[in-house]
Design a protein around this motif. Sequence first.
Motif, short mmCIF file in Angstrom:
data_model
loop_
_atom_site.label_atom_id
_atom_site.label_comp_id
_atom_site.label_asym_id
_atom_site.label_seq_id
_atom_site.Cartn_x
_atom_site.Cartn_y
_atom_site.Cartn_z
N MET A 1 -10.14 -14.66 -2.08
CA MET A 1 -9.42 -13.25 -1.95
C MET A 1 -8.00 -13.64 -2.13
SD MET A 1 -9.31 -10.68 1.20
CE MET A 1 -10.77 -9.76 0.85
N PHE B 1 -4.57 -8.77 6.77
CA PHE B 1 -4.56 -8.19 5.57
C PHE B 1 -5.18 -6.83 5.47
CE2 PHE B 1 -6.36 -8.90 1.08
CZ PHE B 1 -5.64 -8.19 0.38
N ALA B 2 -6.73 -6.74 5.92
CA ALA B 2 -7.40 -5.65 5.59
C ALA B 2 -7.31 -4.52 6.56
CB ALA B 2 -8.81 -5.94 5.79
N PHE C 1 -7.61 -6.56 -9.38
CA PHE C 1 -7.85 -7.08 -8.18
C PHE C 1 -9.26 -7.10 -7.79
CE2 PHE C 1 -8.36 -6.85 -3.53
CZ PHE C 1 -7.99 -8.11 -3.15
N MET C 2 -9.83 -5.97 -7.94
CA MET C 2 -11.19 -5.59 -7.41
C MET C 2 -12.30 -6.52 -8.45
SD MET C 2 -12.29 -3.87 -4.78
CE MET C 2 -13.92 -3.26 -5.29
N ARG D 1 1.00 -1.28 0.01
CA ARG D 1 -0.12 -0.07 -0.01
C ARG D 1 0.97 1.31 0.00
NH1 ARG D 1 -4.08 -2.94 2.77
NH2 ARG D 1 -3.29 -2.86 4.97
N THR E 1 -5.59 -2.63 -8.44
CA THR E 1 -6.28 -3.08 -7.46
C THR E 1 -7.56 -2.45 -7.91
OG1 THR E 1 -4.76 -2.54 -5.59
CG2 THR E 1 -7.06 -2.32 -5.05
N ASP E 2 -7.56 -1.44 -8.78
CA ASP E 2 -9.03 -0.91 -9.24
C ASP E 2 -9.41 -1.86 -10.42
OD1 ASP E 2 -9.26 0.74 -7.40
OD2 ASP E 2 -8.93 2.50 -8.69
N LYS F 1 -1.71 1.47 12.45
CA LYS F 1 -1.66 3.04 12.74
C LYS F 1 -0.01 2.94 13.40
CE LYS F 1 -5.37 5.69 12.32
NZ LYS F 1 -6.48 6.28 12.80
N LYS G 1 -5.49 -1.57 8.69
CA LYS G 1 -4.58 -0.63 8.51
C LYS G 1 -3.94 -0.26 9.69
CE LYS G 1 -5.80 1.76 4.17
NZ LYS G 1 -6.66 2.55 3.70
#
Lengths: 483, 80
Positions: A312, A353-354, A297-298, A282, A293-294, A358, A356
Amino acid sequence: MSFNSLPFLLFFVVVFTLYWFPLREKTKAQNILILLASWFFYGYASLKMLPLLIGATALFYGIGLALKHCKSEKGASWISALGVVLGVGLLLYFKYFNFFIESFSSLFGALGLQTNWHTFQIILPLGLSFITFKLISYVVEIRRGKLEPETDFIAFAAYVAFFPCLLSGPIDRPQFLGQLHKTRSFDYDTAAEGIRQFLWGLAKKVLIADRCSLVIDPVWENISGASGSMLLTAALLFSFQMYTDFSGYSDMAIGTGKLLGFRVARNFNYPFFATNVAEYWRRWHMSLTGWLTDYVFMPLNVRFRDWGQFGMILAIVINMVLVGLWHGANWTFGVFGLYHGLLFVPLILSGAFAKKHKLKPGWLGLPKLSDFGGMVLTFLLVTVGLIIFKADSIAQAWQYLAGMAHLETLKGFYLFFLHPDFRTKTVLIIALMILEWRNRTVEFPLVPLKCYHWAVRYAIYLVLVCLLIMLWGKNLTFLYIEF
Amino acid sequence: MQKEDLLLKVQDIFRDVLDDEEIVLSETSTAEDVEGWDSLTHIQLIVAIEKKFKIKFTSKEILSWKNVGELIDCLASKLA
């Protein structure tokens, strides 16, 4: 005409002067200037391929217009499919045709069948991988109803050929066209930020990337003669070289864009602070990974959505193999992509994976130990991947990895950190990492300079310029130019 | 079912999947306005909506939505 060369400096001074003085706030004339400058820039690098760039631009402009005037759903579907096939076809022909012939020939050979297929002399047009991705996304975005077909050829051609991003990205989406239609007024702060970003990119390229290659290239030329520790040192340095070279290039492209009043897509977000491989992707070559991704992958993920985690995993492995193969026609790139795809599997199964993550600083503002461990592990995994990426063949990658696989290799850390020959590089790399960590919430580490007192600011510029002059070595081309 | 009701139900699904009770959706909301809504969680949201309403979106529909309003419109047309 590389960003780090005198011809580019002269070229840009002319473009900048015409753009902001006689043509100031004349949007159409500025777009014509951008287009002519971009075609000149491309022709300067590869005159033979300029007609291909112009032809492909005209063709896709026509496809956009055909979509605009097409009234039937079926017709629009055919036209957009044609656009995607043409875009992919261009890439396949110029980049992968010989690779397919060679691969099938050796496959038939392995099965005992003789073939007399010949490869062709096909020259890969510069920047083709970046240009075709722009063209394909233009058609797909119109088809998805997210973009109106462009009616102004000059603006469309200027988007496709926009010279700061023409040869190695970042890959801007067609929504960039909106910026070409707006009146652009000179904004001192944006221009100053552009210069700072260009300077920062140049510093990364000259001070770290080019100096690293002095160590890395001889090791790769003689892998069998290099010790395990030397192989490890060269591998670690290559990760930094790859990062500073490509992110340096991207900073110079984005900085050049800002000098002309444009916001270009971000390409890197401090990838070595990623605590797992998903996070790394990312943050690394974001305009490419975002594109895939757009558009890959999507759609795959949507199609496989009823298969749960397996769906997935399948979507991400296909996506990552394509990320690898996008770099070139060699099995090493395919294996590099597959390797990264497989690194995602534990992250998908664990649900990491999903999420994020911080980054929250710990003691003395340093990364927390658990985060730091994740960063080191991710960096080492990425380094292994980059060995496969850099190798000419799978056999060579294997030879390199096998050469590192003994205890003596650990001396590599000594070489990397303490050996007198590597001291300057190590100091510069550590300084880079500290500066990046302290400024990880802004686009690049020199952003905060705008708030400093002018004397401090100019002192920092002076130090950077002096360092550049002192350490300027052989003027090396950018690694990503060949993709 | 009214669009407002659908929006509230979809909002509940978002809160549940993204594990954030503070999410407030409007018809103009996009992925940029909702923390945690990205290309990865998007698919989890779609699957949850499909399960809840026992409907199936097409790939083309899913990839063409520009905001929550378009998702709701598509959902309403499936339920009509």
